[in-house]
Design an enzyme around this catalytic site. Sequence first.
Site, PDB file in Angstrom:
ATOM      1  N   ASP A   1       5.555  74.131 142.909  1.00  0.00           N
ATOM      2  CA  ASP A   1       5.176  74.542 141.565  1.00  0.00           C
ATOM      3  C   ASP A   1       5.329  76.050 141.391  1.00  0.00           C
ATOM      4  O   ASP A   1       5.917  76.525 140.408  1.00  0.00           O
ATOM      5  CB  ASP A   1       3.730  74.115 141.299  1.00  0.00           C
ATOM      6  CG  ASP A   1       3.480  73.802 139.843  1.00  0.00           C
ATOM      7  OD1 ASP A   1       4.462  73.578 139.104  1.00  0.00           O
ATOM      8  OD2 ASP A   1       2.307  73.775 139.426  1.00  0.00           O
TER       9      ASP A   1
ATOM     10  N   ASP B   1      -0.007  67.896 136.940  1.00  0.00           N
ATOM     11  CA  ASP B   1      -1.290  68.580 137.075  1.00  0.00           C
ATOM     12  C   ASP B   1      -2.458  67.610 136.975  1.00  0.00           C
ATOM     13  O   ASP B   1      -3.602  67.995 137.215  1.00  0.00           O
ATOM     14  CB  ASP B   1      -1.416  69.654 136.000  1.00  0.00           C
ATOM     15  CG  ASP B   1      -0.282  70.669 136.080  1.00  0.00           C
ATOM     16  OD1 ASP B   1       0.178  70.923 137.199  1.00  0.00           O
ATOM     17  OD2 ASP B   1       0.155  71.173 135.028  1.00  0.00           O
TER      18      ASP B   1
END
Length: 533
Positions: free
Chosen positions: A347, A425
Site C-alpha cells: 500500500d 482497507d
Amino acid sequence: MERAIRIVVLSLLLSASQINCQEAVLHITNEHVVKDYCIVFNHSWTPLSQTLQEALQYPLVNYTSTLLCGPEGVTADVKGKALVVMRGQCDFSQKATIAQNLGASALLIASNTTLITPSANDSEYQKVHIPLALMRYRDFLEAHKELGEDMQVKLYSPPHPKIDPSIAVMLLIAVFTVVLGGFWSGECERERLNHAERSDGGDGRADSGDVFLYSPLKVVIFVALMCGMLVLMYFFYHILVYFIIVIFCLASASALFSCFDAVLEKVGCGTIRFSVRTYTFSVRSIILTAICITISVIWGVYRNDDRWIWILQDLLGIAFCLNFMKTISLSNFKICVILLSLLLLYDVFFVFITPFFTKNGVSIMVQVALGPDASGESMQGNMVEVPAEPQPPSEKLPVVMRVPRFAAWAQNLCGVQFSILGYGDIIVPGLLVAYCSRFDVWINSRRKIYFVSCCIAYVLGLLVTFAVMLLSGMGQPALLYLVPFTLITSAVVAGSRREMRQFWTGTPYEVLDSSREPLLSEGRTDNLEGEKC
C-alpha cells in the site's frame, strides 16, 4: 477459478483519496430569473465571499468577442462592473491586470476547454486585486439566452467543512462491515465444530468453498500477484476495467445471496423444495437468486449515474466484503503478520513511492482507483479541473465504498464529489478480526476478548487515518495505520493472557480430538506443553 477471481479482486482493493477543490458559485439574476453556475477560482490569489449575502453584486458586461490581451476592443465603460471575456492567447494575470486598469470590479473568463484553477507567477499575484474566475462558455450562452443583456452577478464560495458528514457515514460502513464479518466468521467456526461433534468424530474441516491461507510462501506469491495485477491495471486500464466490472457483478451477486440466505436461515425462514427429474430446487434460493442478480444487473447498467448508484455499489460492496471475510481464513497469527505486513508495504509503495516513476506524478494506486482522469493527486489537492463540456462518463473500478460529500452536495454545480474507501482497507484488517473471532471460539472465550479488542483497534486506526487525511489534505494509505493498530493490539492481548504460543501457531483442524474441547478455557493461562495448536 474462484481463487483466481479473489486474487484479481483483492489486488484492486485500494486506499481512499480526497481532493480539496477551489470551486465557487456564479449567481446571475435579472428582474425575473435566477441562475447559478459553476466557476473555478484561486482562493490564495483572488478570494471570494463565503455567502451570497456578503458577495457584492456587479452588472455583467459581455465582451466574449475579445480575448482581452490588450485594452483595445473595450469601448464601453466597464468601471464597477464584471467583465466576461474569452480565454486564450495570453495569461490569466495579463487579462486581470488589463481589466483592473479599465476599472472593472471582477473578471470572468469564459472557456471552451477544461476549467483549471487560475494561477500565475508569485510576482503577478500582488498586482491583481479584483476577483478572477473561469466559467464554462456554454453556461454563459445559456444565461445570456434566458436572462438577456441585463444581468447582475455575484461570485461567492460557500465554505465546505473539512469534516464532512460523509466521513462519519464511511466510518460506520467500514466498522459495521468489519465487526459483522468477523462475528459471522466466528459463528461459522462454531457451527463447524458443533457439526463435527454431532458427526461423532468428523474432522471438522472447513466447507469446500472456503479458502485457507496457511503457507508463508503462498502468501508471498499471493501479494506478488496482487502487485502484478495492479501494474497491469495501470497500463491496460481501459481494457481490464470492463473485465473487473463483470467479475464484480458476478462476485457481488453471489456474496449478496450468501448474506441474504444467512439472514433468512438465522430468523428461521422456511423453504419449499421441489424436484425436477433428479434435481432438487429451493423456492427461497430461486427468489433470492433472482433478487441478487437483478440488483447486480441494475448496478451494472446504471453504474455511472453518480446521483444514486453509489447506494447500490456500497450495498454490493458490503456484501462482497462480508462474504470474503467469511470464506477466506488465515490459519494462524503468523500468517496474519506476514500477510498484513506485506500488504502494508504494498500500500505504501504504490501510494507514496510510485509517483516518482510515473509520467504525470500520480501514484499508481490512485490512478487505478480513480481512473485515468485522476489528476488532483499529482497537484496535492491544490488544483482542480472541471470539464467545459459534458463528458461521457469514465469507467471506474467498483472496488471502493463511495459516499457523496453531503455538505457540498446541494450547491455542487461542478459535479458530485465523493469520499471513498477501498475494499482493501476493510477486508485486510477484517481478515485479522475474523481470525481473532475464530480463536475466541477455539478457546471458548465467552467475552470474545480477542475479537472485541481487534475491533476497537480497527476503529482507532480508522479514526487516525481520517485525522491524518484531513490534516494533510491528501489521501492516505489506510493500511499504514490500520495494520499496526490491529496487529499490535492482538499481540498485546495474547501476550497479556499468556496465550501467544497458541495464538501464533493457530489451531489446525486435524489435531482437534473428537470431544472438541477448547485449547484454553476462559481465564486459564497455563501453557499446554506438548500439545500442538
